[in-house]
Each structure stands twice: as C-alpha cells, then as structure tokens.
Design a protein around this motif. Structure first.
Motif, PDB file in Angstrom:
ATOM      1  N   MET A 181      13.345 140.563 -16.455  1.00 51.05           N
ATOM      2  CA  MET A 181      13.879 140.009 -17.651  1.00 51.05           C
ATOM      3  C   MET A 181      14.246 138.639 -17.243  1.00 51.05           C
ATOM      4  O   MET A 181      15.236 138.434 -16.608  1.00 51.05           O
ATOM      5  CB  MET A 181      15.125 140.712 -18.055  1.00 51.05           C
ATOM      6  CG  MET A 181      15.005 142.052 -18.633  1.00 51.05           C
ATOM      7  SD  MET A 181      13.729 142.435 -19.670  1.00 51.05           S
ATOM      8  CE  MET A 181      12.829 143.474 -18.719  1.00 51.05           C
ATOM      9  N   GLY A 182      13.529 137.758 -17.473  1.00 52.81           N
ATOM     10  CA  GLY A 182      13.413 136.439 -16.990  1.00 52.81           C
ATOM     11  C   GLY A 182      14.639 135.768 -16.474  1.00 52.81           C
ATOM     12  O   GLY A 182      14.826 135.690 -15.302  1.00 52.81           O
ATOM     13  N   ARG A 183      15.481 135.179 -17.276  1.00 55.41           N
ATOM     14  CA  ARG A 183      16.569 134.356 -16.808  1.00 55.41           C
ATOM     15  C   ARG A 183      17.832 135.190 -16.684  1.00 55.41           C
ATOM     16  O   ARG A 183      18.053 136.133 -17.418  1.00 55.41           O
ATOM     17  CB  ARG A 183      16.836 133.198 -17.781  1.00 55.41           C
ATOM     18  CG  ARG A 183      15.572 132.540 -18.241  1.00 55.41           C
ATOM     19  CD  ARG A 183      14.958 131.686 -17.175  1.00 55.41           C
ATOM     20  NE  ARG A 183      13.692 131.117 -17.622  1.00 55.41           N
ATOM     21  CZ  ARG A 183      12.800 130.613 -16.799  1.00 55.41           C
ATOM     22  NH1 ARG A 183      13.012 130.615 -15.512  1.00 55.41           N
ATOM     23  NH2 ARG A 183      11.678 130.099 -17.258  1.00 55.41           N
ATOM     24  N   SER A 184      18.721 134.763 -15.735  1.00 54.93           N
ATOM     25  CA  SER A 184      19.982 135.464 -15.604  1.00 54.93           C
ATOM     26  C   SER A 184      20.809 135.318 -16.860  1.00 54.93           C
ATOM     27  O   SER A 184      21.680 136.116 -17.126  1.00 54.93           O
ATOM     28  CB  SER A 184      20.756 134.906 -14.416  1.00 54.93           C
ATOM     29  OG  SER A 184      21.090 133.560 -14.638  1.00 54.93           O
ATOM     30  N   PHE A 185      20.495 134.293 -17.681  1.00 58.16           N
ATOM     31  CA  PHE A 185      21.282 134.095 -18.900  1.00 58.16           C
ATOM     32  C   PHE A 185      20.704 134.806 -20.098  1.00 58.16           C
ATOM     33  O   PHE A 185      21.244 134.721 -21.189  1.00 58.16           O
ATOM     34  CB  PHE A 185      21.398 132.581 -19.222  1.00 58.16           C
ATOM     35  CG  PHE A 185      20.106 131.834 -19.197  1.00 58.16           C
ATOM     36  CD1 PHE A 185      19.800 131.014 -18.126  1.00 58.16           C
ATOM     37  CD2 PHE A 185      19.203 131.941 -20.234  1.00 58.16           C
ATOM     38  CE1 PHE A 185      18.605 130.323 -18.101  1.00 58.16           C
ATOM     39  CE2 PHE A 185      18.011 131.250 -20.210  1.00 58.16           C
ATOM     40  CZ  PHE A 185      17.721 130.434 -19.139  1.00 58.16           C
ATOM     41  N   ARG A 186      19.586 135.482 -19.970  1.00 58.80           N
ATOM     42  CA  ARG A 186      19.064 136.054 -21.205  1.00 58.80           C
ATOM     43  C   ARG A 186      18.292 137.341 -21.084  1.00 58.80           C
ATOM     44  O   ARG A 186      18.261 138.109 -22.004  1.00 58.80           O
ATOM     45  CB  ARG A 186      18.198 135.017 -21.932  1.00 58.80           C
ATOM     46  CG  ARG A 186      17.204 134.271 -21.081  1.00 58.80           C
ATOM     47  CD  ARG A 186      15.864 134.930 -21.120  1.00 58.80           C
ATOM     48  NE  ARG A 186      14.887 134.175 -20.359  1.00 58.80           N
ATOM     49  CZ  ARG A 186      13.903 134.723 -19.715  1.00 58.80           C
ATOM     50  NH1 ARG A 186      13.785 136.020 -19.698  1.00 58.80           N
ATOM     51  NH2 ARG A 186      13.044 133.986 -19.083  1.00 58.80           N
ATOM     52  N   ARG A 187      17.599 137.710 -20.086  1.00 58.14           N
ATOM     53  CA  ARG A 187      16.620 138.728 -20.231  1.00 58.14           C
ATOM     54  C   ARG A 187      16.958 140.179 -20.215  1.00 58.14           C
ATOM     55  O   ARG A 187      17.920 140.626 -19.664  1.00 58.14           O
ATOM     56  CB  ARG A 187      15.635 138.598 -19.148  1.00 58.14           C
ATOM     57  CG  ARG A 187      14.809 137.431 -19.441  1.00 58.14           C
ATOM     58  CD  ARG A 187      13.503 137.788 -19.890  1.00 58.14           C
ATOM     59  NE  ARG A 187      12.584 137.398 -18.935  1.00 58.14           N
ATOM     60  CZ  ARG A 187      11.447 136.932 -19.155  1.00 58.14           C
ATOM     61  NH1 ARG A 187      11.043 136.789 -20.349  1.00 58.14           N
ATOM     62  NH2 ARG A 187      10.680 136.627 -18.217  1.00 58.14           N
ATOM     63  N   ALA A 188      16.039 139.847 -20.168  1.00 61.82           N
ATOM     64  CA  ALA A 188      15.181 140.598 -19.588  1.00 61.82           C
ATOM     65  C   ALA A 188      14.292 139.534 -19.833  1.00 61.82           C
ATOM     66  O   ALA A 188      14.396 138.563 -20.141  1.00 61.82           O
ATOM     67  CB  ALA A 188      15.029 141.994 -19.704  1.00 61.82           C
TER      68      ALA A 188
ATOM     69  N   THR B 257      16.718 135.682 -11.531  1.00 65.38           N
ATOM     70  CA  THR B 257      17.524 135.057 -10.489  1.00 65.38           C
ATOM     71  C   THR B 257      17.482 135.821  -9.177  1.00 65.38           C
ATOM     72  O   THR B 257      17.518 135.220  -8.099  1.00 65.38           O
ATOM     73  CB  THR B 257      18.977 134.933 -10.972  1.00 65.38           C
ATOM     74  OG1 THR B 257      19.004 134.212 -12.207  1.00 65.38           O
ATOM     75  CG2 THR B 257      19.838 134.189  -9.960  1.00 65.38           C
ATOM     76  N   TRP B 258      17.395 137.139  -9.245  1.00 67.51           N
ATOM     77  CA  TRP B 258      17.554 137.958  -8.047  1.00 67.51           C
ATOM     78  C   TRP B 258      16.278 138.662  -7.614  1.00 67.51           C
ATOM     79  O   TRP B 258      16.313 139.710  -6.986  1.00 67.51           O
ATOM     80  CB  TRP B 258      18.663 138.986  -8.274  1.00 67.51           C
ATOM     81  CG  TRP B 258      20.027 138.357  -8.293  1.00 67.51           C
ATOM     82  CD1 TRP B 258      20.404 137.148  -7.800  1.00 67.51           C
ATOM     83  CD2 TRP B 258      21.218 138.934  -8.830  1.00 67.51           C
ATOM     84  NE1 TRP B 258      21.734 136.916  -7.997  1.00 67.51           N
ATOM     85  CE2 TRP B 258      22.269 137.996  -8.633  1.00 67.51           C
ATOM     86  CE3 TRP B 258      21.506 140.132  -9.475  1.00 67.51           C
ATOM     87  CZ2 TRP B 258      23.580 138.227  -9.040  1.00 67.51           C
ATOM     88  CZ3 TRP B 258      22.819 140.378  -9.884  1.00 67.51           C
ATOM     89  CH2 TRP B 258      23.833 139.439  -9.667  1.00 67.51           C
ATOM     90  N   SER B 259      15.120 138.101  -7.921  1.00 66.51           N
ATOM     91  CA  SER B 259      13.858 138.713  -7.498  1.00 66.51           C
ATOM     92  C   SER B 259      13.409 138.274  -6.107  1.00 66.51           C
ATOM     93  O   SER B 259      12.469 138.842  -5.555  1.00 66.51           O
ATOM     94  CB  SER B 259      12.737 138.396  -8.502  1.00 66.51           C
ATOM     95  OG  SER B 259      12.817 139.230  -9.632  1.00 66.51           O
ATOM     96  N   GLY B 260      14.071 137.253  -5.556  1.00 68.13           N
ATOM     97  CA  GLY B 260      13.619 136.716  -4.277  1.00 68.13           C
ATOM     98  C   GLY B 260      13.597 137.729  -3.151  1.00 68.13           C
ATOM     99  O   GLY B 260      12.752 137.661  -2.252  1.00 68.13           O
ATOM    100  N   GLY B 261      14.500 138.699  -3.172  1.00 67.51           N
ATOM    101  CA  GLY B 261      14.568 139.675  -2.094  1.00 67.51           C
ATOM    102  C   GLY B 261      13.425 140.668  -2.072  1.00 67.51           C
ATOM    103  O   GLY B 261      13.240 141.380  -1.077  1.00 67.51           O
ATOM    104  N   PHE B 262      12.644 140.743  -3.148  1.00 62.37           N
ATOM    105  CA  PHE B 262      11.525 141.691  -3.169  1.00 62.37           C
ATOM    106  C   PHE B 262      10.448 141.324  -2.140  1.00 62.37           C
ATOM    107  O   PHE B 262       9.734 142.204  -1.649  1.00 62.37           O
ATOM    108  CB  PHE B 262      10.905 141.755  -4.558  1.00 62.37           C
ATOM    109  CG  PHE B 262      11.706 142.545  -5.551  1.00 62.37           C
ATOM    110  CD1 PHE B 262      11.964 143.897  -5.353  1.00 62.37           C
ATOM    111  CD2 PHE B 262      12.214 141.944  -6.681  1.00 62.37           C
ATOM    112  CE1 PHE B 262      12.702 144.633  -6.271  1.00 62.37           C
ATOM    113  CE2 PHE B 262      12.954 142.670  -7.614  1.00 62.37           C
ATOM    114  CZ  PHE B 262      13.204 144.012  -7.397  1.00 62.37           C
TER     115      PHE B 262
END
Length: 535
Positions: free
Chosen positions: A1-8, A269-274
């Motif tokens: 869900m795309g942005r930390s401010f909106r998503r998904a 925002t938090w997909s980097g750890g994948f």
C-alpha cells in the motif's frame, strides 16, 4: 500500500454463526411503492435485516420515508444505507443524500442489525401511506421528537453477524491513523463498517534487517484508551498486559466474531528489509511467526500479509533479488505459519508489457497464498506535477490514457493469464483522491502546475472531504473526476464503486479490498457500496 501516509474478508465464520437461517420476509405495500423486511441472519441474541423499497410505479421515486414499530424487546443497534431515527419503539428511515432516485421497476435496499431474535415489524408506512401489514399511527397524536440511533449503546452486543455472501471485503487500518487523523478501532464499529468487513489488515509492521519487527509500539500495544475512545466503552488500566490498537482489535473481534485480522508488513516506507529477507527466507519467516504469535496478542491475529513494494523492481528503494524471491519468501511463510493461517499479499497492479507484474513470479507463489491484492489505484497523480491529469484508479483504458497497461482490468487480465485463479484476486479501491492544481481543463488530459492542497499531504485527500469540497463532475473509465476552481481531483464514489463491484463479480474475483478505513465517511458510504455491490 504505497505511501506511509495513505495506502495501501469471508474466510470462515465461528460455529455460533455458521448455521444459516432461512430468510423470513414481511412485505408491506403502499400503492405501488412497496417495502419488504427480510431477516438474512438470526442467531438468537441478534439478527440482521435487509429492507427493500421497490418502485412499482411508472415514474422515478426521488425520496422515500419508511416508518415502522418494532416489538418490545427488539431494538435497532446499527444500520447502513439509510438515515434512521428512533422514538420509543417507532423507527423512521429516510433516503441517504447520496442515493439516487429509484427508477420504475427498480428497488433500493438498506439494512440494520437488531437485538434479540427476529420479529416482524408492524404499523409500517411508506411515504405516509398505510401499509398492508398493520394500522396507521393515531393521526391525532403529536409526532414524537426523534432521537438519532447512529451512536451505539455504551455496552454493545457481544455478537454481530457477518456480511452476506462469500466474497471478501478487506479493509486496511492504518497504524498511524490514531494520531492526527484521530481514527481508532472504535470508529470501525460506530461507522457500521465492522458488520460489512470480513477481514481487517493492520498496517504496518516493519521489515528492519530482514526481520519482522514492531513499527510503532505506542500505537500498537501501549496507548491507553479512555472509556469514550474504547470499542466497548471500558477504559484501559495502567497495569493491564495489552493496550493500544491490538487490544482494541481484540475487543472488536469479540463483538464481531466473523472478522479476521491480518498483520501486514512492509508498505511503501518499510519494504526495504524484504531484500535482506529474501536472502534467508526461513529466518525471516521464523521472526515473523515469533512476532505475530507473541503470547501477548496471538489471539488478535489470524495471519500475515506481505506488502512488498516491489520485488525485483523499484519502489522507494530498488530490489534486485531476482524473480523467484517473492515466491521463496511466501513459501517460507506458509511453511512456518502452517495451513490454517491466512497468508496474503498486496502486489503491484502494473499491467504493462514488461512491467512490475512481469518482474516477479506471482503465479509461482499463489498456491501458498490465500489471495492476492493487486493495488489497482495510484496509477496517476501529482507525482507527475505538470500532468497530464488522469484518474488515479481507472477500471478500463480510455482514449488519451497516459500509459498503456495502467488500469485495473489490465492488471487483472495479466494475472489471470499467468494462471492465477480469479477467485484468489481481489479488486483494490482507494478511499481517497489524487489531485493537481493550476488546471484549466475540466476533462482528463489537462496540464497542471503542481499538487492540489491536501489535509495531510499535497496531492492527496480523503473521500470524506472531497465529496463535500469538490463533488464529482464527470466519470471516465469507471471512476470519477472533479474540477473545482483550478484544482482537479479523481476519486471513486459510491456509484463508481458499484460499477467496479459489478466488474469484480463478472470476472469471478474473490471480492475487494480498500485503502483505508479512515478515508470513508462517518457512516461508511464507500464500504457500504462495496458490500452491497458484491451481494
């Protein structure tokens, strides 16, 4: 869900609600305008009723008013798709402002949840005329002052029915919404949304260091709720072992046993750890299982959702872990969580040739997933500051669309062509709009000077705000748009969502999901459109 401010969500229903009641219908007529009350579910301590107003005349009916009495001991505890007021045992329901006229031969349905077992209403009138099922109110009696019943009682019923049908209605709850947005789990109940949801996605957990980790401990399990803020009207105490949204979700599930809650990890925002997780999927899955099944909240969650944006492609950061990485991570999660847990994923909806759907083996992962949620929104927006203006969630293509493959049907057809069953695909809906400013052209395709002002982020605004500040002026490709002054917005309305749900049913999809709950109105207009549209 795309942005930390909106998503998904109907994965299963507890045994107490599993026995379907035979519908019981009481019909009343006033001329050629009729009303029927159908008990769609009855579990002894409560029941759900669908009320249908049918226009049997040869002219549209632009407004309607249904009045009826309920037997002593039976009350309406929640309702949807009509404005309902109460005085004693007499109820009055009127048409919502957003509902259109009922065409000749057509009908409109609204509904309510009642306490106790179903008992047919009496003394019904439709637009003031007597109904066939009982007498009219005493005309010499002064009409009583009505009291709104929108707000639930302090101690709500402990059981509520699931929505009808077997298609999923999945809504994201944004973790950070408890701050500036002041949206809490209680709002899911008071808006009437809980009775329509099958699953709630709690967004998000973090993926730091290739592990599942807590994203915001205060919002998740530390925040103390007052009695007024709490789902059940009971305040948190200083010494209780679990507080925050997790405890509120636990209380919501006790009230609505059909709801399943899934913890979603990642997001824009938090997909980097994948990327690191893909290097050791088994270790990642072990960390996720340990966190989701933590004894403090193990009963709250029914599974895990992976919102990896985007495997083997670029989002906020770029990932080059290869086309098999997503499949391998999902396989490890299924192996660790077992067959009874829900394992789901929100994925790209880029249906272009050689686009993000083609970058990962989603078909190879599908056997280990309960369903996939292609994010069929955010195709276009003021991240392209000069335009051209375009609807961010088109269902189909249209002449002049800025990019090929950037529409919902393109993503659905591409995923189906790869062998993914339609029943494991959910159609995504955004409960927000995207907009530009400096626009002179009313129709899509105009130039702009930047992002339109938004409450929390430029270029983005909730539906609940836009419906009043910039009402839709047109539709294109199955969604709506609006021009107000120099601002241009696109967003879905109850009407366009109805069309999208018809598409979902026609394609045999497993239901719909949306980002996110706080964007809807306080009485749940958009989720009602999803729920009704999937029936």
């Amino acid at each position: 869900m795309g942005r930390s401010f909106r998503r998904a969500m109907w994965a299963g229903v507890v045994a107490a609600l599993a026995v379907a009641a035979v519908p019981v219908t009481a019909a009343f007529g006033a001329g050629n305008l009729t009303t029927s009350f159908t008990s769609t579910s009855d579990w002894g301590s409560g029941h759900e009723v669908r009320v249908t107003v049918t226009n049997g005349t040869d002219a549209p009916v632009s407004t309607w008013r249904v009045e009826f009495d309920l037997p002593s001991g039976t009350t309406v505890s929640s309702f949807w798709d009509a404005d309902v007021t109460r005085s004693g045992n007499r109820y009055t329901a009127v048409k919502k402002s957003w509902a259109g006229a009922i065409a000749p031969g057509a009908s409109f349905s609204w509904g309510y949840v009642g306490t106790g077992g179903y008992r047919a209403p009496s003394n019904c009138t439709v637009n003031g005329a007597a109904c066939g099922g009982g007498g009219t109110p005493n005309p010499t009696t002064t009409p009583p002052t009505t009291t709104p019943t929108t707000n639930p009682p302090t101690t709500p019923p402990t059981t509520n029915p699931p929505p009808p049908g077997d298609q999923k209605v999945v809504g994201y709850f944004a973790q950070w919404g408890v701050y500036a947005r002041n949206y809490h789990v209680r709002n899911i109940h008071t808006s009437g949304s809980a009775s329509k949801l099958t699953h709630i996605m709690y967004a998000f957990g973090n993926t730091t260091g290739g592990r599942c980790t807590i994203g915001d401990s205060y919002a998740d399990y530390e925040k103390a709720y007052t009695a007024a803020e709490s789902v059940d009207g009971v305040a948190d105490t200083w010494d209780q072992p679990l507080r925050g949204s997790f405890n509120q979700l636990r209380k919501l599930k006790q009230m609505y046993p059909h709801i399943k809650v899934i913890w979603s990890f990642g997001g824009w925002t938090w997909s980097g750890g994948f990327t690191q997780a893909a290097q050791n999927p088994a270790a990642f899955a072990e960390s996720c299982h340990n966190l989701v099944e933590d004894p403090r909240w193990a009963d709250v969650f029914d599974g895990i959702d992976i919102d990896w944006e985007y495997p083997n492609a670029c989002g906020l950061t770029c990932d080059s872990s290869g086309p098999n990485a997503f499949k391998n991570v999902v396989s490890a999660l299924r192996s660790r969580f077992g067959s009874s847990a829900l394992v789901t994923a929100a994925i790209t909806a880029d249906g272009s040739n050689g686009g993000k759907i083609d970058a990962a083996d989603y078909a190879g992962a599908i056997n280990n997933l309960n369903w996939l949620m292609p994010m069929t929104y955010d195709y276009f927006g003021a991240f392209a500051a000069q335009g051209p203006t375009a609807p961010h969630s088109p269902l189909t293509s249209y002449s002049g669309i800025p990019q090929q493959g950037f529409w919902s049907d393109a993503a659905i057809q591409k995923l189906k062509s790869k062998g993914i069953p339609a029943s494991k695909l959910l159609l995504g809906i955004g409960f927000y709009g995207r907009g530009w400013t400096g626009v002179t052209q009313a129709t899509p395709g105009g130039t702009a000077t930047g992002a339109a002002p938004g409450t929390y982020e430029a270029g983005i605004e909730d539906y609940k705000v836009l419906k009043n500040t910039c009402p839709a002026t047109g539709t294109i490709a199955g969604t709506a748009y609006a021009k107000c002054g120099s601002n241009w917005w696109s967003y879905d309305t109850p009407a366009t969502i109805g069309g999208k749900m018809s598409y979902a049913k026609g394609q045999g999809l497993g239901g719909s999901f949306f980002w996110e709950l706080s964007g809807d109105t306080t009485n749940g207009e958009l989720i009602s459109a999803i729920s009704n549209g999937l029936r």
